[in-house]
Write an enzyme that holds these catalytic residues in place. Structure first.
Site, short mmCIF file in Angstrom:
data_model
loop_
_atom_site.label_atom_id
_atom_site.label_comp_id
_atom_site.label_asym_id
_atom_site.label_seq_id
_atom_site.Cartn_x
_atom_site.Cartn_y
_atom_site.Cartn_z
N HIS A 258 -13.45 -26.43 44.66
CA HIS A 258 -12.80 -25.45 45.56
C HIS A 258 -12.26 -26.23 46.77
O HIS A 258 -11.46 -27.15 46.60
CB HIS A 258 -13.84 -24.38 45.92
N HIS B 75 -5.54 -24.38 38.77
CA HIS B 75 -5.95 -23.21 39.55
C HIS B 75 -6.32 -22.08 38.61
O HIS B 75 -5.68 -21.91 37.58
CB HIS B 75 -4.81 -22.75 40.48
N ASP C 101 -4.29 -28.18 47.69
CA ASP C 101 -5.05 -29.34 48.18
C ASP C 101 -4.42 -30.68 47.81
O ASP C 101 -4.91 -31.72 48.23
CB ASP C 101 -6.48 -29.28 47.63
N1 CMC Z 1 -7.52 -32.05 35.62
C1 CMC Z 1 -7.77 -32.15 34.31
N2 CMC Z 1 -8.03 -31.09 33.49
C2 CMC Z 1 -8.03 -29.89 34.08
C3 CMC Z 1 -7.78 -29.71 35.43
C4 CMC Z 1 -7.52 -30.85 36.22
N3 CMC Z 1 -7.29 -30.74 37.53
N4 CMC Z 1 -7.87 -28.39 35.73
C5 CMC Z 1 -8.17 -27.76 34.60
N5 CMC Z 1 -8.27 -28.66 33.60
C6 CMC Z 1 -8.58 -28.38 32.19
C7 CMC Z 1 -10.08 -28.43 31.95
O1 CMC Z 1 -10.53 -29.71 31.62
C8 CMC Z 1 -10.23 -27.47 30.78
O2 CMC Z 1 -9.85 -28.13 29.61
P1 CMC Z 1 -10.52 -27.78 28.18
O3 CMC Z 1 -10.17 -26.34 27.94
O4 CMC Z 1 -9.87 -28.73 27.25
O5 CMC Z 1 -11.99 -27.99 28.36
C9 CMC Z 1 -9.16 -26.41 31.08
O6 CMC Z 1 -8.19 -27.05 31.90
C10 CMC Z 1 -9.71 -25.20 31.80
O7 CMC Z 1 -10.51 -25.62 32.91
P2 CMC Z 1 -11.50 -24.67 33.69
O8 CMC Z 1 -12.27 -25.52 34.64
O9 CMC Z 1 -12.22 -23.76 32.80
O10 CMC Z 1 -10.41 -23.77 34.41
P3 CMC Z 1 -10.53 -23.01 35.75
O11 CMC Z 1 -9.70 -21.83 35.69
O12 CMC Z 1 -11.94 -22.79 36.13
O13 CMC Z 1 -9.89 -24.14 36.68
C11 CMC Z 1 -10.16 -25.37 38.67
C12 CMC Z 1 -9.72 -24.06 38.00
C13 CMC Z 1 -9.59 -25.34 40.07
C14 CMC Z 1 -11.68 -25.41 38.73
C15 CMC Z 1 -9.63 -26.60 37.90
O14 CMC Z 1 -8.24 -26.53 37.74
C16 CMC Z 1 -10.02 -27.90 38.56
O15 CMC Z 1 -11.15 -28.38 38.36
N6 CMC Z 1 -9.10 -28.53 39.37
C17 CMC Z 1 -9.41 -29.73 40.11
C18 CMC Z 1 -10.10 -29.39 41.42
C19 CMC Z 1 -9.16 -28.73 42.38
O16 CMC Z 1 -8.07 -29.19 42.63
N7 CMC Z 1 -9.62 -27.62 42.98
C20 CMC Z 1 -8.85 -26.87 43.97
C21 CMC Z 1 -8.53 -25.53 43.48
S1 CMC Z 1 -7.26 -24.64 44.34
C22 CMC Z 1 -7.54 -24.63 46.03
C23 CMC Z 1 -8.91 -24.48 46.46
O17 CMC Z 1 -9.65 -23.61 46.01
O18 CMC Z 1 -9.28 -25.26 47.33
#
Ligand code: CMC
Length: 380
Positions: free
Chosen positions: A219, A259, A313
């Protein structure tokens, strides 16, 4: 087996008049106003804070009165700042914010009341500013500080942190960052805070809970983690090999990408990028920006088809670095929190005043069925 909504994806937990996101089109609106329009018009962060707490943009006299309420919060009691300075200078600044907010939870005579909720929230914006400035100064080896009145929160904050008069460009950039991070509907931090206040705990405890959830790298912690990733890469020449080794291999996540709601570019990421482009980057910030732009291309190429794009971010840390904030102790995430405290309190007020009910979900039990308890002395 009964189904659950993993990560509460697509679960609606409240109605809101505050923020709306169209994740497919990459549109963000604050109470109906499109984010780009607010930024392009040069709005003052305090105008938008007022909008969140009162539902309409202020006129001049309403804004002046609101700013007085914020500034009343600058003078936080010394024991609140001591809750920061008693901790080691190696501390995470978001954890320092939590400690100071917990000190307010311990001492402020807060009660949920329609007549005073908004005044407490306005004061809390000011309190959070002195707390954040002191937290940042503490990890940089400097004395605590309380903000002084000026024509904007952004100017007062920069003067307090750096002991000098900021440039107009720096004030404008921080003012924009304060608006961009102000609210984002019900992400993990806002939801955590809503859970707290749904028990009728006070506003400060809600903010402490929200801070705890914001801190993690998935986050708000991504604001610092993304910049750290650029630093780890070291130079633009290393981007391709680093990407292959860490991202193509699946060893790491690309921080500042992806996201839960946006399946295209986060509009805030584009605005932060354009600030970085126009702020006159030099030194480390310039190097990190060059790394980030190369990384963005590779990331969008690989992940774009899956709806994973830069989020807010990705470029914000570079802007903060250009403003003079060093990349350490989770300072960039603390700056995110300085802004988001408005969104948190606005959601708390909306929830408690209009749609309150204890948040108490269920879990689907999948453990062993009924079995006989064996006393310790009889167990093998
Ligand atoms: N890099 C690599 N793979 C990713 C990423 C990423 N940044 N984001 C999602 N994925 C992949 C993940 O590995 C998964 O793949 P698979 O289905 O093959 O296992 C798939 O996408 C779904 O991931 P998830 O974690 O279930 O998806 P989510 O909806 O929970 O993701 C997230 C949201 C923000 C947790 C994720 O995109 C992430 O970890 N991003 C990196 C951290 C980040 O930048 N966070 C800031 C979020 S936005 C602003 C804020 O809140 O501050």
């Amino acid at each position: 087996m009964e189904s659950i909504s993993k990560g509460l994806e697509d679960v609606n937990i409240k109605w809101t008049k505050l923020t709306t996101i169209d994740g497919e089109k990459g549109i963000l609106r604050y109470s109906g106003y499109q984010i780009e329009d607010i930024i392009n018009a040069g709005a003052l962060a305090e105008e938008i804070q007022y909008l969140f707490l009162n539902g309409e943009l202020p006129n001049r006299s309403q804004l002046d009165l609101f700013r007085e309420k914020i500034e009343a919060g600058y003078d936080v009691p010394d024991y609140v700042l001591n809750a920061i300075t008693n901790l080691p200078r190696s501390s995470d600044v978001v954890a320092l914010q939590m400690n100071a907010i917990a000190a307010l939870a311990a001492t402020e005579p807060f009660k949920w009341d329609k007549a005073t909720n908004r005044d407490y929230a306005a004061k809390l914006i000011g309190q959070m500013a002195s707390i954040t400035a002191t937290g940042i100064r503490h990890v940089l080896g400097k004395e605590p500080v309380k903000l002084k009145s000026s024509d904007s929160l952004a100017r007062s904050f920069l003067s307090a942190v750096f002991d000098s008069e900021p440039s107009e460009r720096a004030v404008a950039a921080l003012n924009t960052a304060l608006i961009l991070y102000l609210d984002h509907e019900v992400p993990a931090s806002t939801t955590a805070g809503l859970v707290v206040v749904s028990t009728m705990a006070d506003m400060y405890s809600g903010v402490a809970g929200a801070l705890a959830a914001l801190k993690g790298p998935l986050h708000g912690g991504a604001a610092e983690a993304a910049a750290m990733q650029f630093k780890e890469i070291g130079s633009p020449d290393m981007v391709e090999s680093w990407f292959k080794e860490n991202i193509d291999s699946g060893k790491k996540r690309l921080m500042g990408f992806g996201h839960r709601v946006y399946k295209t570019y986060d509009p805030r990421a584009k605005i932060f990028k354009s600030i970085a482009e126009n702020i006159g980057l030099t030194g480390e910030a310039k190097n990190l920006y060059e790394i980030a732009t190369k990384l963005e291309k590779l990331g969008v190429n690989k992940f774009g088809p899956r709806g994973i794009y830069p989020n807010t971010d990705f470029y914000s840390g570079i802007v903060y670095m250009a403003l003079g904030f060093p990349l350490q102790n989770n300072i960039y995430t603390a700056l995110f929190a300085l802004s988001r405290v408005t969104g948190w309190t606005a959601h708390f007020i909306e929830y408690v005043e209009e749609q309150h009910r204890l948040i108490r979900p269920r879990a689907v039990y999948v453990g062993p069925q009924e079995r006989k308890y064996i006393p310790l002395q009889e167990r093998k």
